[in-house]
Design a protein around this motif. Structure first.
Motif, mmCIF file in Angstrom:
data_model
loop_
_atom_site.group_PDB
_atom_site.id
_atom_site.type_symbol
_atom_site.label_atom_id
_atom_site.label_comp_id
_atom_site.label_asym_id
_atom_site.label_seq_id
_atom_site.Cartn_x
_atom_site.Cartn_y
_atom_site.Cartn_z
ATOM 1 N N THR A 177 -113.118 -32.639 -82.571
ATOM 2 C CA THR A 177 -111.944 -32.383 -81.730
ATOM 3 C C THR A 177 -112.365 -32.006 -80.313
ATOM 4 N N HIS A 178 -113.445 -31.238 -80.195
ATOM 5 C CA HIS A 178 -113.956 -30.837 -78.884
ATOM 6 C C HIS A 178 -114.408 -32.063 -78.094
ATOM 7 N N LYS A 179 -115.093 -32.991 -78.773
ATOM 8 C CA LYS A 179 -115.551 -34.211 -78.100
ATOM 9 C C LYS A 179 -114.364 -35.052 -77.619
ATOM 10 N N GLN A 180 -113.311 -35.092 -78.422
ATOM 11 C CA GLN A 180 -112.104 -35.817 -78.010
ATOM 12 C C GLN A 180 -111.513 -35.192 -76.749
ATOM 13 N N PHE A 181 -111.468 -33.872 -76.727
ATOM 14 C CA PHE A 181 -110.948 -33.126 -75.571
ATOM 15 C C PHE A 181 -111.770 -33.451 -74.325
ATOM 16 N N ILE A 182 -113.092 -33.382 -74.463
ATOM 17 C CA ILE A 182 -113.985 -33.647 -73.330
ATOM 18 C C ILE A 182 -113.798 -35.073 -72.818
ATOM 19 N N ALA A 183 -113.680 -36.017 -73.749
ATOM 20 C CA ALA A 183 -113.517 -37.429 -73.358
ATOM 21 C C ALA A 183 -112.238 -37.633 -72.565
ATOM 22 N N GLN A 184 -111.157 -36.974 -72.962
ATOM 23 C CA GLN A 184 -109.888 -37.119 -72.251
ATOM 24 C C GLN A 184 -109.951 -36.480 -70.865
ATOM 25 N N VAL A 185 -110.633 -35.355 -70.759
ATOM 26 C CA VAL A 185 -110.786 -34.710 -69.450
ATOM 27 C C VAL A 185 -111.594 -35.614 -68.517
ATOM 28 N N LYS A 186 -112.675 -36.170 -69.030
ATOM 29 C CA LYS A 186 -113.502 -37.062 -68.208
ATOM 30 C C LYS A 186 -112.729 -38.313 -67.805
ATOM 31 N N ALA A 187 -111.930 -38.836 -68.730
ATOM 32 C CA ALA A 187 -111.146 -40.030 -68.406
ATOM 33 C C ALA A 187 -110.102 -39.721 -67.342
ATOM 34 N N GLY A 188 -109.507 -38.540 -67.410
ATOM 35 C CA GLY A 188 -108.475 -38.168 -66.451
ATOM 36 C C GLY A 188 -109.028 -37.801 -65.081
ATOM 37 N N ARG A 189 -110.165 -37.104 -65.081
ATOM 38 C CA ARG A 189 -110.710 -36.607 -63.809
ATOM 39 C C ARG A 189 -111.713 -37.573 -63.179
ATOM 40 N N ARG A 220 -114.503 -37.191 -60.060
ATOM 41 C CA ARG A 220 -114.211 -35.947 -59.337
ATOM 42 C C ARG A 220 -114.887 -34.744 -59.986
ATOM 43 N N LEU A 221 -115.233 -34.866 -61.266
ATOM 44 C CA LEU A 221 -115.898 -33.777 -61.963
ATOM 45 C C LEU A 221 -117.333 -33.623 -61.470
ATOM 46 N N ALA A 266 -112.910 -23.561 -59.938
ATOM 47 C CA ALA A 266 -112.478 -24.833 -60.510
ATOM 48 C C ALA A 266 -112.470 -25.933 -59.455
ATOM 49 N N LEU A 267 -112.131 -25.584 -58.225
ATOM 50 C CA LEU A 267 -112.130 -26.559 -57.128
ATOM 51 C C LEU A 267 -113.549 -27.042 -56.844
ATOM 52 N N GLU A 268 -114.505 -26.130 -56.833
ATOM 53 C CA GLU A 268 -115.903 -26.489 -56.595
ATOM 54 C C GLU A 268 -116.445 -27.395 -57.697
ATOM 55 N N MET A 269 -115.947 -27.198 -58.921
ATOM 56 C CA MET A 269 -116.430 -27.960 -60.073
ATOM 57 C C MET A 269 -115.698 -29.292 -60.246
ATOM 58 N N GLY A 270 -114.646 -29.505 -59.443
ATOM 59 C CA GLY A 270 -113.891 -30.741 -59.556
ATOM 60 C C GLY A 270 -112.870 -30.731 -60.678
ATOM 61 N N LEU A 271 -112.598 -29.544 -61.237
ATOM 62 C CA LEU A 271 -111.575 -29.446 -62.276
ATOM 63 C C LEU A 271 -110.177 -29.547 -61.676
ATOM 64 N N ILE A 272 -110.040 -29.182 -60.403
ATOM 65 C CA ILE A 272 -108.775 -29.327 -59.683
ATOM 66 C C ILE A 272 -109.052 -30.001 -58.340
ATOM 67 N N ASP A 273 -107.965 -30.425 -57.683
ATOM 68 C CA ASP A 273 -108.111 -31.174 -56.422
ATOM 69 C C ASP A 273 -107.824 -30.338 -55.188
ATOM 70 N N GLY A 274 -107.250 -29.165 -55.357
ATOM 71 C CA GLY A 274 -106.943 -28.347 -54.203
ATOM 72 C C GLY A 274 -106.204 -27.087 -54.595
ATOM 73 N N LEU A 275 -105.957 -26.253 -53.600
ATOM 74 C CA LEU A 275 -105.230 -25.000 -53.790
ATOM 75 C C LEU A 275 -103.870 -25.133 -53.124
#
Length: 324
Positions: free
Chosen positions: A229-241, A244-245, A262-271
């Motif tokens: 389940t964790h691998k599925q989660f990671i795959a979806q995050v990578k596909a979405g981001r 940018r990650l 999170a911005l520095e890590m590319g998890l988000i696009d801005g504040l």
């Protein structure tokens, strides 16, 4: 002589009897008055609840009534609280709101306003997949995720499907991991003197039973389920981001980050806030809520209902897996 004495006693006896009768009558009258007062009270209380319920039905729809959906606007969908099939932030509620927003001719885009610790990976996955499906149908309709106080785990899973993700510098973002939790009561049962009796068909049908000693093989099996389940989660995050990650060893460890990190890590696009995104990205000031709202009558009845028995049964009978 005896007759004279009998005559002399009668007035006194009659007086006592009349006093007793008067007391009984007065008590009955008092009880009747109390009964009438309570009757009036409960009638007024019932009338109050009826008027309150009618008022709920007649209340305007808040954000939906000002401004109107008839004018150009940004659709806002709240993702609040635990993501679960029986909560406000269920896949059915969120997906229904998303479809309404995509079908609207006057909505120029949608903002998912998130404040959630996560929840069911299944419910989160349903929403993620639906956003991707709707984007294929209407690719020119932008989807933004704005994380408020908290956008963790399953909530971030949903956000990863958006075109862009924004948060406040102090928001908590991430927690990309999976947890399966339970309890063990074996030693307690021995101390109390309770014997566990369980009858199953299937070698592992009772695995994760909190009243039985932990089984090494079953523990390894459950860990493998969590890992998948964790691998599925990671795959979806990578596909979405995508690219940018800026992946780090800790990014998918389950840790949670501030908005700035999170911005520095590319998890988000801005504040940014929801109103900023509406103005700066979509050039529209008006925000209109598309969030699912329960029927007022159902909401009132739900407040009077009780789920204590169900909660206790679930606590002992179910082992849960949630994105955290």
């Amino acid at each position: 002589m005896d007759n004279q004495n009998e005559v002399n006693q009668r007035p006194a006896d009659n007086s006592k009897e009349w006093k007793l009768i008067e007391k009984v009558v007065m008590d009955l009258q008092g009880e009747q008055r109390k009964s009438r007062r309570w009757g009036i009270f409960f009638k007024l209380l019932t009338a109050f609840y009826v008027f309150a319920i009618l008022a709920l039905f007649r209340m305007p729809g808040g954000a939906e009534s000002a401004p109107s959906k008839a004018s150009e606007h940004v659709a806002v969908i709240e993702v609040n609280g635990v993501i679960s099939a029986d909560q406000d932030a269920s896949a059915d509620n969120i997906i229904g709101a998303l479809r309404d927003a995509f079908d609207s001719e006057n909505a120029v885009g949608v903002i998912l306003r998130i404040n959630s610790p996560g929840g069911s990976p299944v419910q989160s996955g349903y929403v993620y997949d639906e956003i991707k499906r709707l984007k294929e149908i209407r690719p020119d309709f932008p989807v933004y995720a704005v994380i408020m106080d908290l956008g963790a785990s399953g909530a971030y899973y949903i956000a990863a499907a958006a075109d862009e993700i924004y948060a406040d510098k102090a928001s908590l973002v991430g927690s990309i991991g999976v947890v399966g939790s339970g309890f063990g009561f074996v030693d307690l049962m021995e101390k109390v003197g309770v014997e566990r009796r369980q009858y199953t068909s299937g070698e592992h049908k009772g695995f994760l039973d909190p009243f039985l000693p932990e089984n090494k093989d079953e523990k390894e099996f459950w860990q493998s389920v969590l890992s998948v389940t964790h691998k599925q989660f990671i795959a979806q995050v990578k596909a979405g981001r995508g690219d940018r990650l800026k992946e780090t060893p800790d990014m998918f460890s389950g840790l949670i980050w501030s908005g700035e990190q999170a911005l520095e890590m590319g998890l988000i696009d801005g504040l940014a806030s929801s109103s900023q995104i509406a103005r700066e990205k979509l050039n529209v000031e008006d925000l209109v809520s598309y969030t699912y709202k329960p029927n007022p009558w159902e909401e009132v009845m739900g407040r009077f209902g009780t789920s204590f028995g169900h909660g206790v049964a679930s606590f002992f009978a179910q082992q849960t897996m949630v994105l955290r």
